[in-house]
Motif scaffolding. Structure first.
Motif, PDB file in Angstrom:
ATOM      1  N   SER A  43       0.838  -1.196   0.000  1.00 48.59           N
ATOM      2  CA  SER A  43       0.000   0.000   0.000  1.00 48.59           C
ATOM      3  C   SER A  43       0.874   1.247   0.000  1.00 48.59           C
ATOM      4  N   THR A  45       0.252   5.356   1.010  1.00 48.88           N
ATOM      5  CA  THR A  45      -0.624   6.401   1.505  1.00 48.88           C
ATOM      6  C   THR A  45       0.225   7.614   1.864  1.00 48.88           C
ATOM      7  N   ASN A  80      -2.284   0.509  -5.044  1.00 54.79           N
ATOM      8  CA  ASN A  80      -2.432  -0.324  -3.857  1.00 54.79           C
ATOM      9  C   ASN A  80      -2.911  -1.672  -4.356  1.00 54.79           C
TER      10      ASN A  80
END
Length: 138
Positions: A43, A45, A80
Motif C-alpha cells: 500500500s 498512503t 495499492n
C-alpha cells in the motif's frame, strides 16, 4: 527482459538480494500483522510505501511475499495492490504476473550464475511448479 535487468541493477546497487534490506534502504516500511489467509499486500498512503506481511506465514513464505510486494512497490508504486492470497500465484492480471516474475528474479538472484533447482523453489519457498516453469522455462 526488463524485469531481469531491473533486478540485476537493484542487487548490484544494494549489494544484496535480501528484499527486507533493499526495502529498508529504499525507505519502504515493512509491517508484520495478522492477515488470516492473506500472505501480504502493498500500500501507499501520503507518499509512504508499506509492505504488509502475514506474521503467521512461515519465514520462507514471508521472504517470497516480501519479494513480490517489493516488486509492486518498485514497478507499480502508485497502485495499492489487491491482497496476495494463498494459492493465487496464477493470476492472469498483468500486475500480479510482473510482481511474481520480479519476486522470482530477486529471490534467486545471487549476482552470478547460481542455479536454483525446481525442488528448492517449491519445497523451500512454497512457490508453485507452474509459476517457476513459467518464469524460468519459457
Amino acid at each position: 527482459m526488463f524485469i531481469k535487468e531491473r533486478v540485476d541493477q537493484l542487487v548490484k546497487k544494494h549489494n544484496t538480494n535480501n528484499p527486507f534490506k533493499i526495502a529498508e534502504e529504499l525507505g519502504i516500511q515493512i509491517v508484520y500483522e495478522q492477515l488470516g489467509s492473506i500472505l501480504g499486500y502493498y500500500s501507499k498512503t501520503h507518499r509512504c510505501k508499506v509492505i504488509h506481511i502475514n506474521e503467521s506465514s512461515p519465514r520462507e513464505q514471508q521472504i517470497f511475499t516480501c519479494c513480490h510486494e517489493l516488486g509492486h512497490a518498485l514497478q507499480h508504486p502508485e497502485h495499492n495492490t489487491a491482497f496476495l492470497k494463498a494459492n493465487t500465484f496464477y493470476s492472469t492480471d498483468k500486475i500480479e504476473q510482473e510482481a511474481n516474475e520480479f519476486a522470482i528474479e530477486l529471490l534467486f538472484n545471487q549476482g552470478g550464475d547460481q542455479i536454483v533447482t525446481l525442488r528448492e523453489a517449491t519445497e523451500t519457498y512454497g512457490i508453485s511448479e507452474q509459476l517457476v516453469y513459467k518464469n524460468f522455462c519459457d
